[in-house]
Enzyme design. Sequence first.
Site, PDB file in Angstrom:
ATOM      1  N   PRO A   2      44.019  69.406  46.883  1.00 24.23           N
ATOM      2  CA  PRO A   2      43.336  69.733  45.630  1.00 24.23           C
ATOM      3  C   PRO A   2      43.427  71.224  45.284  1.00 24.23           C
ATOM      4  O   PRO A   2      42.972  72.078  46.035  1.00 24.23           O
ATOM      5  CB  PRO A   2      41.880  69.328  45.892  1.00 24.23           C
ATOM      6  N   GLU A   3      44.056  71.507  44.160  1.00 28.55           N
ATOM      7  CA  GLU A   3      44.065  72.855  43.603  1.00 28.55           C
ATOM      8  C   GLU A   3      43.179  72.804  42.356  1.00 28.55           C
ATOM      9  O   GLU A   3      42.491  71.811  42.133  1.00 28.55           O
ATOM     10  CB  GLU A   3      45.503  73.282  43.270  1.00 28.55           C
TER      11      GLU A   3
END
Length: 267
Positions: A2-3
């Site tokens: 997850p960015e």
Amino acid sequence: MPELPEVETIRRALVQEVLHRRLRALEVRERVHLLQNCTAPQLEKALVGKRLTALDRRGKFLVLEFGPWAMVLHLRMSGRLLLHPAGHTRLVLDFEGRTLYLDDARRFAALYLVPTAKLWELDPLRRLGLEPFTPSYTLEAFRERLRSRREVKRLLLDQTKLAGLGNIYACEALFEACIHPERPASSLTQQEAKRLFEAIPRVLERALAAGGTSFDKYRTPRGEPGRFQEEFSVYGREGEPCPRCGAPIARIVQGGRSSFYCPECQR
DNA sequence: CTAAGCGCCTGCATGC
DNA sequence: TGCATGCAGGCGCTTA
């Protein structure tokens, strides 16, 4: 992994699903690595019985405010917040009418408990750099952060310079801006810096519109994958033709991480 | 202060 | 088929 676009997609889903609900119970199933600055009983005492009053994001951190106490969560590599349990539940948040499961195969996720009034004093938040999509994200501030002889790719991954980019979006933004990942950041011309400054939110915006990237195991809380991997220009595409000029995409390793780029059009 | 390198952890791809 | 190896990644910590 997850960015910013994935964390923001999660945040928006959680607004729909659990914001304003009361937390009935909480169960920590992984206390060795997950809890960074509190014990399970402290977490329970602070949060159980309270309503989730606000849901924020800072960089890749999710901030769940329960009145006077806030839970700050970083999903790192494999962390997911799901409405249905999967195989590696590390934390259960039992809200009235909804249950949220923190699933984390690699146990890298990190959780902090902090008084809401002192939220921005919390060390990992305090040190975060420029936040795209906020008024503080100006070309002038961006250029200031680029004042370093380090390779521009590595600088983009430095969360104290810029908050929210990970390996995927750093590669994609450099491609958009036609900048070679090994260029010293301080060697960028005004025009190049401007191109990169504008490419970053553009790439993030497109990823957000696609619901993020599910190159890995990422899912939204409702279990839906993102679709941005279908729009990758360079990431994970070593040897494939550059969508701009047709030259084969190259891969190098910088600081132990893969960088994908077009050796013809990124200079 | 900055910057580089390591360790954390486990699913998965690869090689024999 | 089964097993061993090594890679992937973000970030905090340590070291220079």
